[in-house]
Write a protein that holds these residues in place. Structure first.
Motif, PDB file in Angstrom:
ATOM      1  N   THR A 411       6.228  -6.788   0.096  1.00 50.26           N
ATOM      2  CA  THR A 411       5.403  -6.096   1.091  1.00 50.26           C
ATOM      3  C   THR A 411       5.784  -4.620   1.113  1.00 50.26           C
ATOM      4  O   THR A 411       6.856  -4.238   0.647  1.00 50.26           O
ATOM      5  N   ALA A 412       4.871  -3.826   1.631  1.00 55.02           N
ATOM      6  CA  ALA A 412       5.123  -2.383   1.739  1.00 55.02           C
ATOM      7  C   ALA A 412       4.252  -1.849   2.858  1.00 55.02           C
ATOM      8  O   ALA A 412       3.432  -2.584   3.425  1.00 55.02           O
ATOM      9  N   SER A 413       4.420  -0.571   3.191  1.00 49.51           N
ATOM     10  CA  SER A 413       3.490   0.044   4.132  1.00 49.51           C
ATOM     11  C   SER A 413       2.864   1.240   3.439  1.00 49.51           C
ATOM     12  O   SER A 413       3.521   1.957   2.696  1.00 49.51           O
ATOM     13  N   THR A 428      -7.143   3.820  -0.232  1.00 49.80           N
ATOM     14  CA  THR A 428      -6.088   4.300  -1.108  1.00 49.80           C
ATOM     15  C   THR A 428      -5.057   5.072  -0.298  1.00 49.80           C
ATOM     16  O   THR A 428      -5.375   5.629   0.752  1.00 49.80           O
ATOM     17  N   GLY A 429      -3.836   5.074  -0.788  1.00 46.22           N
ATOM     18  CA  GLY A 429      -2.767   5.790  -0.087  1.00 46.22           C
ATOM     19  C   GLY A 429      -1.465   5.647  -0.847  1.00 46.22           C
ATOM     20  O   GLY A 429      -1.463   5.165  -1.986  1.00 46.22           O
ATOM     21  N   LYS A 430      -0.379   6.078  -0.227  1.00 45.83           N
ATOM     22  CA  LYS A 430       0.916   5.970  -0.891  1.00 45.83           C
ATOM     23  C   LYS A 430       1.839   5.056  -0.099  1.00 45.83           C
ATOM     24  O   LYS A 430       1.834   5.059   1.132  1.00 45.83           O
ATOM     25  N   THR A 431       2.655   4.315  -0.839  1.00 48.41           N
ATOM     26  CA  THR A 431       3.671   3.511  -0.181  1.00 48.41           C
ATOM     27  C   THR A 431       4.794   4.446   0.278  1.00 48.41           C
ATOM     28  O   THR A 431       4.833   5.609  -0.118  1.00 48.41           O
ATOM     29  N   ARG A 445      -8.985   1.617   9.324  1.00 46.48           N
ATOM     30  CA  ARG A 445      -7.523   1.826   9.243  1.00 46.48           C
ATOM     31  C   ARG A 445      -7.161   3.161   8.598  1.00 46.48           C
ATOM     32  O   ARG A 445      -5.969   3.507   8.514  1.00 46.48           O
ATOM     33  N   ILE A 446      -8.163   3.915   8.115  1.00 44.93           N
ATOM     34  CA  ILE A 446      -7.873   5.217   7.492  1.00 44.93           C
ATOM     35  C   ILE A 446      -7.133   6.109   8.486  1.00 44.93           C
ATOM     36  O   ILE A 446      -7.532   6.207   9.653  1.00 44.93           O
ATOM     37  N   GLY A 447      -6.051   6.712   8.016  1.00 45.74           N
ATOM     38  CA  GLY A 447      -5.248   7.557   8.901  1.00 45.74           C
ATOM     39  C   GLY A 447      -4.088   6.801   9.532  1.00 45.74           C
ATOM     40  O   GLY A 447      -3.275   7.388  10.225  1.00 45.74           O
ATOM     41  N   GLN A 448      -4.023   5.497   9.266  1.00 46.01           N
ATOM     42  CA  GLN A 448      -2.931   4.705   9.847  1.00 46.01           C
ATOM     43  C   GLN A 448      -1.990   4.208   8.751  1.00 46.01           C
ATOM     44  O   GLN A 448      -2.354   4.167   7.580  1.00 46.01           O
ATOM     45  N   ILE A 449      -0.823   3.796   9.179  1.00 45.25           N
ATOM     46  CA  ILE A 449       0.121   3.194   8.242  1.00 45.25           C
ATOM     47  C   ILE A 449      -0.097   1.685   8.282  1.00 45.25           C
ATOM     48  O   ILE A 449       0.033   1.060   9.334  1.00 45.25           O
ATOM     49  N   VAL A 450      -0.486   1.140   7.139  1.00 49.00           N
ATOM     50  CA  VAL A 450      -0.959  -0.240   7.086  1.00 49.00           C
ATOM     51  C   VAL A 450       0.038  -1.103   6.291  1.00 49.00           C
ATOM     52  O   VAL A 450       0.407  -0.739   5.181  1.00 49.00           O
ATOM     53  N   PRO A 451       0.460  -2.240   6.871  1.00 48.45           N
ATOM     54  CA  PRO A 451       1.317  -3.136   6.089  1.00 48.45           C
ATOM     55  C   PRO A 451       0.494  -3.864   5.022  1.00 48.45           C
ATOM     56  O   PRO A 451      -0.623  -4.303   5.305  1.00 48.45           O
ATOM     57  N   VAL A 452       1.023  -3.957   3.821  1.00 48.99           N
ATOM     58  CA  VAL A 452       0.286  -4.607   2.736  1.00 48.99           C
ATOM     59  C   VAL A 452       1.207  -5.554   1.949  1.00 48.99           C
ATOM     60  O   VAL A 452       2.426  -5.414   1.969  1.00 48.99           O
ATOM     61  N   ILE A 467      -1.910  -6.971   5.337  1.00 51.15           N
ATOM     62  CA  ILE A 467      -1.345  -8.162   5.974  1.00 51.15           C
ATOM     63  C   ILE A 467      -1.044  -7.828   7.436  1.00 51.15           C
ATOM     64  O   ILE A 467      -1.174  -6.679   7.851  1.00 51.15           O
ATOM     65  N   GLU A 468      -0.616  -8.820   8.171  1.00 49.93           N
ATOM     66  CA  GLU A 468      -0.341  -8.620   9.601  1.00 49.93           C
ATOM     67  C   GLU A 468       0.862  -7.703   9.824  1.00 49.93           C
ATOM     68  O   GLU A 468       0.813  -6.761  10.577  1.00 49.93           O
ATOM     69  N   LYS A 469       1.951  -8.011   9.088  1.00 48.48           N
ATOM     70  CA  LYS A 469       3.195  -7.321   9.379  1.00 48.48           C
ATOM     71  C   LYS A 469       4.035  -7.260   8.103  1.00 48.48           C
ATOM     72  O   LYS A 469       4.065  -8.227   7.336  1.00 48.48           O
TER      73      LYS A 469
END
Ligand code: SAH
Ligand code: SF4
Ligand code: F3S
Length: 472
Positions: A411-413, A428-431, A445-452, A467-469
């Motif tokens: 997992t990552a954010s 798209t974004g960076k981990t 979710r654009i502009g937010q830090i998203v768990p993936v 993902i959720e968390k």
């Protein structure tokens, strides 16, 4: 050359004077209505260009993507290697053609090339179609230079300035609402033997911690999620002032509520245990460090005046990984430095293999006039240099693929920057580690830090799904 005594923060009055000129230009019917800004070089220049754009907009000019149509074309140049310079020069020369059709076009040249000894004089003499030029220390003078050019005061429009200024309070046009650059220090005192930066960006001068922190607080309040701190050698922050050091700055910035902090560039010789400890402790600091090694050969490192050894570098990497196990390391590597033998080069290959960088920028040594290395014997045959860089690139590409493969299933954010250009159904974004990642998630979710969850990999990017968390 400027000494430390010559470092002088630009007085508030000078900035106010420039702002008055900006207002004057804004009122003039003969001002350019649009600008086309071309940026070369590093993040410093990208950041400077955001400041230049901010000032141009204050003068009532709008961006124009087509240089054939723009009222002003401004080149923010880089002179780190010969090819950077040649590319800029080619485009600067080309604007002569546009000006033949539209004589009212204004052309300006700023950035690091402009600060090289004798450059502005040569530019003014050989290229009459260029209207003004200033170095990276005189960004704040843009309104004055533009006015000089509009009113035909050529000598003033090309005046060479100092390289020792430190300015505060200029407008800035950020490229993203979620991401911001902040300069923490200007200049460089390291004099790596190949490098032109200390000659064009002047001596090290750190901004005041208070200024940086209050600026960061404003950015956070405006919704910025990630700040990239900039300096040629951020680890030496505060050495010139005797004040707080870089780890103190990170600690203070962590209290602003910023979600992500990155910084570049770090010099291995100054990477202290205190800084590593702060990186490990501070939840805002991303698990990523750009730590240019330049070479894996002690002989080359000494000739480059890097002031560390291969062992020192490897030991710092061990310390980093011990404190921050999932840290991603990236690097800059130079091949074909004067006198580099096949054995020296193989040491660089073996360093890359040993450290396993997430990625690395690789460069063929380019002699820069005025630097110590330009006078060294033992120039490497261009064919040999090419062959070496191709071997190094191939090795690093393999390593990058293996590193990415190892992340699949974890997992990552990711800071969601926008829709993917290739696949608009994806974000798209960076981990945190700084690796580009395309992932499926709700566009809100654009502009937010998203768990993936990382589900796959390309050659340089990761694929993932929301993902959720994130797992700890
Ligand atoms: N201050 C930073 C980056 C400076 S320039 C640092 O010290 O890491 C970015 C990179 O360009 C350097 O790390 C180096 O790898 C490369 N570079 C600088 N001068 C060069 C030259 N003359 N020839 C080839 N590469 C060079
Ligand atoms: Fe150049 Fe070395 Fe300074 Fe980096 S640390 S800017 S490579 S002189
Ligand atoms: Fe180039 Fe100047 Fe940056 S020379 S790399 S733009 S500091």
């Amino acid at each position: 050359m400027a000494t430390r005594d010559a470092v002088r923060p630009i007085a508030r009055e000078e900035i106010l004077r420039q702002q008055a000129i900006a207002r004057e230009i804004r009122e003039r019917p003969d001002r350019p209505l649009t600008y086309h800004l071309v940026t070369y070089g590093c993040q410093m220049n990208a950041h400077d260009s955001q400041t230049l754009a901010g000032m141009l907009e204050e003068m009532g000019m709008a961006p124009e993507a087509d240089r054939e149509k723009a009222g002003l074309i401004l080149f923010n140049t880089c002179c780190i290697r010969d090819n950077a310079e040649r590319r800029a020069m080619g485009n600067i020369v080309f604007t002569r053609k546009i000006k033949r059709v539209r004589p009212e076009l204004l052309v300006g040249v700023c950035g690091c090339m402009a600060q090289q000894e004798g450059f502005q004089e040569r530019l003014s003499r050989r290229y009459p179609h260029v209207d003004f030029s200033f170095g990276p220390g005189e960004i704040y003078q843009l309104p004055q230079r533009l006015l000089d050019a509009m009113e035909g005061r050529r000598e003033q429009a090309f005046r060479r300035g100092e390289d020792s200024t430190l300015y505060e309070g200029l407008p800035i046009l950020r490229s993203s609402p979620f991401f911001a650059y902040q300069t923490v220090m200007y200049g460089c005192d390291n004099f790596c033997s190949y490098c032109v930066v200390p000659l064009v960006r002047g001596r090290e001068r750190s901004r005041e911690l208070k200024q940086i922190v209050s600026e960061a607080q404003r950015l956070v309040d405006e919704g910025v999620q990630e700040i990239m701190l900039l300096g040629q050698n951020v680890n030496s922050y505060g050495r010139d002032t005797g004040g707080p050091r870089f780890e103190d700055l990170l600690r203070a910035l962590g209290q602003t509520g910023i979600r992500r902090l990155r910084f570049m560039t770090s010099h291995p010789k100054d990477l202290s245990d205190e800084l590593i400890a702060e990186m490990a402790r501070n939840p805002a600091v991303c698990p990523h460090l750009h730590l240019p090694a330049q070479s894996g050969s002690d002989r080359m490192l000494a000739a480059m005046n890097r002031r560390y050894t291969r062992d020192w570098y490897l030991e710092r990497v061990r310390a980093l990984r011990q404190a921050i196990p999932h840290i991603g390391l990236t690097s800059d590597l130079i091949v074909a430095f004067p006198g580099e033998t096949e054995e020296d080069f193989e040491q660089t290959l073996s360093l890359a293999r040993q450290v396993r960088f997430d990625s690395a920028f690789t460069f063929i040594y380019s002699p820069r006039s005025g630097t110590a290395a330009a006078r060294l014997p033992g120039r490497i045959d261009p064919e040999v240099a090419r062959e070496r860089i191709l071997r190094l690139i191939a090795l690093q590409e393999d390593i990058t693929r293996e590193v990415l493969r190892g992340l699949v299933g974890q997992t990552a954010s990711v800071l969601a920057e926008g829709l993917s250009k290739r696949d608009p159904g994806q974000l798209t974004g960076k981990t945190g580690r700084g690796i580009a990642c395309n992932f499926s998630a709700d566009p809100d979710r654009i502009g937010q830090i998203v768990p993936v969850l990382i589900t796959g990999q390309g050659s340089k990017t990761l694929k993932a799904r929301q993902i959720e968390k994130e797992n700890p």
